[in-house]
Design a protein around this motif. Structure first.
Motif, PDB file in Angstrom:
ATOM      1  N   ILE A 226      -0.802   0.821   5.851  1.00  0.00           N
ATOM      2  CA  ILE A 226      -1.888   0.068   5.224  1.00  0.00           C
ATOM      3  C   ILE A 226      -3.217   0.810   5.349  1.00  0.00           C
ATOM      4  O   ILE A 226      -3.975   0.927   4.377  1.00  0.00           O
ATOM      5  N   ALA A 227      -3.496   1.337   6.537  1.00  0.00           N
ATOM      6  CA  ALA A 227      -4.751   2.061   6.752  1.00  0.00           C
ATOM      7  C   ALA A 227      -4.823   3.323   5.901  1.00  0.00           C
ATOM      8  O   ALA A 227      -5.891   3.684   5.380  1.00  0.00           O
ATOM      9  N   ALA A 228      -3.679   3.994   5.721  1.00  0.00           N
ATOM     10  CA  ALA A 228      -3.659   5.253   4.972  1.00  0.00           C
ATOM     11  C   ALA A 228      -4.017   5.067   3.512  1.00  0.00           C
ATOM     12  O   ALA A 228      -4.680   5.914   2.910  1.00  0.00           O
ATOM     13  N   GLN A 229      -3.587   3.939   2.921  1.00  0.00           N
ATOM     14  CA  GLN A 229      -3.804   3.741   1.492  1.00  0.00           C
ATOM     15  C   GLN A 229      -4.944   2.758   1.197  1.00  0.00           C
ATOM     16  O   GLN A 229      -5.137   2.338   0.055  1.00  0.00           O
ATOM     17  N   ALA A 230      -5.709   2.405   2.220  1.00  0.00           N
ATOM     18  CA  ALA A 230      -6.893   1.559   2.019  1.00  0.00           C
ATOM     19  C   ALA A 230      -7.952   2.338   1.225  1.00  0.00           C
ATOM     20  O   ALA A 230      -7.870   3.567   1.109  1.00  0.00           O
ATOM     21  N   PRO A 231      -8.945   1.646   0.651  1.00  0.00           N
ATOM     22  CA  PRO A 231      -9.987   2.348  -0.122  1.00  0.00           C
ATOM     23  C   PRO A 231     -10.648   3.488   0.642  1.00  0.00           C
ATOM     24  O   PRO A 231     -11.032   4.498   0.040  1.00  0.00           O
ATOM     25  N   ASP A 232     -10.776   3.337   1.968  1.00  0.00           N
ATOM     26  CA  ASP A 232     -11.365   4.412   2.767  1.00  0.00           C
ATOM     27  C   ASP A 232     -10.292   5.206   3.504  1.00  0.00           C
ATOM     28  O   ASP A 232     -10.568   5.881   4.493  1.00  0.00           O
ATOM     29  N   GLY A 233      -9.056   5.121   3.016  1.00  0.00           N
ATOM     30  CA  GLY A 233      -7.940   5.788   3.668  1.00  0.00           C
ATOM     31  C   GLY A 233      -7.812   7.253   3.287  1.00  0.00           C
ATOM     32  O   GLY A 233      -8.679   7.832   2.635  1.00  0.00           O
ATOM     33  N   TYR A 234      -6.697   7.840   3.682  1.00  0.00           N
ATOM     34  CA  TYR A 234      -6.506   9.279   3.494  1.00  0.00           C
ATOM     35  C   TYR A 234      -5.325   9.629   2.592  1.00  0.00           C
ATOM     36  O   TYR A 234      -5.019  10.813   2.388  1.00  0.00           O
ATOM     37  N   ALA A 235      -4.640   8.630   2.038  1.00  0.00           N
ATOM     38  CA  ALA A 235      -3.476   8.890   1.181  1.00  0.00           C
ATOM     39  C   ALA A 235      -3.591   8.096  -0.107  1.00  0.00           C
ATOM     40  O   ALA A 235      -4.248   7.054  -0.139  1.00  0.00           O
ATOM     41  N   PRO A 236      -2.976   8.557  -1.179  1.00  0.00           N
ATOM     42  CA  PRO A 236      -2.983   7.773  -2.419  1.00  0.00           C
ATOM     43  C   PRO A 236      -2.210   6.476  -2.240  1.00  0.00           C
ATOM     44  O   PRO A 236      -1.315   6.388  -1.398  1.00  0.00           O
ATOM     45  N   THR A 237      -2.557   5.469  -3.022  1.00  0.00           N
ATOM     46  CA  THR A 237      -1.820   4.219  -2.982  1.00  0.00           C
ATOM     47  C   THR A 237      -0.457   4.416  -3.638  1.00  0.00           C
ATOM     48  O   THR A 237      -0.222   5.412  -4.343  1.00  0.00           O
ATOM     49  N   GLN A 238       0.425   3.448  -3.428  1.00  0.00           N
ATOM     50  CA  GLN A 238       1.737   3.517  -4.068  1.00  0.00           C
ATOM     51  C   GLN A 238       1.595   3.540  -5.587  1.00  0.00           C
ATOM     52  O   GLN A 238       2.345   4.222  -6.283  1.00  0.00           O
ATOM     53  N   ALA A 239       0.615   2.787  -6.094  1.00  0.00           N
ATOM     54  CA  ALA A 239       0.397   2.762  -7.543  1.00  0.00           C
ATOM     55  C   ALA A 239      -0.062   4.120  -8.053  1.00  0.00           C
ATOM     56  O   ALA A 239       0.378   4.597  -9.110  1.00  0.00           O
ATOM     57  N   SER A 387       5.628  -7.206  -0.645  1.00  0.00           N
ATOM     58  CA  SER A 387       5.026  -8.296  -1.413  1.00  0.00           C
ATOM     59  C   SER A 387       4.091  -9.169  -0.577  1.00  0.00           C
ATOM     60  O   SER A 387       3.153  -9.769  -1.108  1.00  0.00           O
ATOM     61  N   ARG A 388       4.320  -9.201   0.734  1.00  0.00           N
ATOM     62  CA  ARG A 388       3.535 -10.110   1.581  1.00  0.00           C
ATOM     63  C   ARG A 388       2.401  -9.440   2.351  1.00  0.00           C
ATOM     64  O   ARG A 388       1.486 -10.120   2.829  1.00  0.00           O
ATOM     65  N   THR A 389       2.451  -8.113   2.511  1.00  0.00           N
ATOM     66  CA  THR A 389       1.400  -7.419   3.251  1.00  0.00           C
ATOM     67  C   THR A 389       0.779  -6.327   2.390  1.00  0.00           C
ATOM     68  O   THR A 389       1.267  -6.020   1.299  1.00  0.00           O
ATOM     69  N   ALA A 390      -0.280  -5.724   2.912  1.00  0.00           N
ATOM     70  CA  ALA A 390      -0.963  -4.652   2.181  1.00  0.00           C
ATOM     71  C   ALA A 390      -0.196  -3.333   2.211  1.00  0.00           C
ATOM     72  O   ALA A 390      -0.674  -2.329   1.675  1.00  0.00           O
ATOM     73  N   VAL A 391       1.002  -3.340   2.786  1.00  0.00           N
ATOM     74  CA  VAL A 391       1.907  -2.208   2.572  1.00  0.00           C
ATOM     75  C   VAL A 391       2.148  -2.070   1.076  1.00  0.00           C
ATOM     76  O   VAL A 391       2.327  -0.983   0.540  1.00  0.00           O
TER      77      VAL A 391
END
Length: 417
Positions: A226-239, A387-391
């Motif tokens: 979750i932290a990695a793909q957050a707006p201030d994270g370090y990885a692209p989101t799954q989308a 579906s239930r978490t920001a993962v």
């Protein structure tokens, strides 16, 4: 209606492939008196490797012809379909993690553990204390890094022998993020299952009787994703990563680190004109789970086909000439499992730290052999967590969700549903 007809045609073609019609694998040649069918999966590189191994076998055994059946989609589903329909391939490639679902359809075999350079390689082909397949390739993971991204950021490369801690990895990845068009990310998207292993966790207990999705390691893995793909994270989101080639992003400088680099990509890396701009280092933390692929013989194969199949399996698994073909500069599928073939794999990309893959063999956790029940549970857990978490798209607390899911998991596991 047109799409439905095309989909049905594609499914029929895949089933035909497993039943004995070669789909893209090419004619292996051979004019032997016994013909056996061999089902396998893989990308273009892996298929090329498999065909080279088959050709080497037929040259050494001209009395046996192997018809390769390259199944590119839904391999296990199509394998199950042919087994149920009575048209199972004589030999089938099988992952150790899926062995439990198919063991009853394979012939028990004798495996000599001393043929392989690590005890866990042979052990991976056991289910309920019996060998049902012979290991022929092992797939550990390494982390590939783009050295030029590190140099531009003025950041030192990770150690080539000592894995980063998960926290050190996250800190390093954040330091490598650079805004721009396109943006440079510190790392590829994180997968929950891989990071569960990196933190030292697992889906189930060693005996397979307890669900362990509520462990501290599982919560840490979810929090890291979750932290990695957050707006201030370090990885692209799954989308952002959906449908994208992360190895391609690494080679073009859009990623600094790719911790999911498998040996099947060694040839692809070796063929890059700037391959020296990249390095291979250990996966962070406890590493990734290790996959071992084996070759299994159908329990319904006739006596003559079963004998020919055993000759083929033994050659693929233990003959140095075949094993050396698993990893070359032109094509790669996985690591060899016999000592005599190690040098050839190291020579496939001499400028790269290929030894890191072999070091991981003794360090990695063997992916468990899931029963059908466990596989269904694992798929449900991944869907619910996403579906239930920001993962994924949700917003609930990972700790609470994982505790809920673990309780449901245990109920299903105990009931065998």
């Amino acid at each position: 209606m047109k799409k439905r007809i095309l989909a049905m045609a594609a499914a029929a073609a895949a089933i035909a492939a497993l039943a004995g019609c070669s789909q893209g694998g090419g004619d292996a040649g051979g004019t032997g008196s016994t013909t056996i069918t061999f089902a396998h999966w893989g990308n273009d590189q892996e298929n090329a490797t498999m065909n080279a191994m088959i050709a080497a076998f037929e040259k050494a055994h001209p009395d046996i012809t192997v018809k390769p059946n390259w199944v590119q989609n839904n391999y296990e589903q199509q394998l199950q379909t042919t087994i149920a329909g009575g048209t199972a391939p004589d030999v089938a490639q099988i992952s150790n993690s899926s062995l439990g679902q198919f063991a009853s359809t394979f012939r028990p075999v004798e495996v000599k553990a001393s043929d392989f350079y690590a005890d866990n390689i042979a052990a991976s082909m056991k289910f309920d204390g019996t060998y049902y397949a012979t290991p022929f390739t092992v797939k550990t993971k390494a982390m590939a890094v783009n050295k030029s991204v590190f140099e531009k950021a003025g950041v030192a490369l990770p150690s080539s022998t000592e894995p980063l801690t998960p926290d050190a990895y996250a800190k390093l990845a954040r330091s490598l993020v650079r805004d721009g068009s396109p943006k440079t990310f510190g790392a590829a998207p994180l997968g929950f299952d891989q990071w569960l292993t990196i933190y030292g966790g697992s889906q189930f207990s060693a005996d397979g009787k307890q669900c362990t999705y509520d462990s501290d390691a599982a919560v840490s893995a979810a929090d890291q994703v979750i932290a990695a793909q957050a707006p201030d994270g370090y990885a692209p989101t799954q989308a952002e990563a959906n449908g994208q080639d992360m190895f391609g992003w690494l080679t073009t400088g859009r990623l600094a680190m790719f911790p999911d680099f498998g040996p099947w990509s060694i040839a692809q890396l070796a063929q890059l004109p700037n391959s020296s701009d990249f390095a291979l280092v250990p996966v962070p933390g406890k590493g990734s789970s290790m996959e071992v692929d084996g070759l299994a013989i159908s329990s319904t194969a006739s006596s003559d086909k079963a004998a020919a199949a055993k000759t083929f399996v033994d050659f693929m698994a233990t003959d140095p000439a075949a094993q050396k073909l698993l990893t070359t500069a032109k094509s790669s599928l996985g690591l060899p499992v016999v000592e005599a073939a190690k040098a050839g794999a190291l020579a496939a990309a001499p400028e790269q730290n290929i030894a890191v893959f072999f070091s991981a063999v003794s360090q990695s956790t063997i992916a468990p052999s899931f029963s059908k029940t466990q596989s269904n549970i694992n798929g449900t857990i991944e869907t619910e967590l996403s579906s239930r978490t920001a993962v994924g798209s949700g917003s609930e607390s990972p700790k609470k969700v994982l505790a809920d899911l673990n309780a449901t998991c245990q109920t299903q596991l105990d009931s065998g549903d």
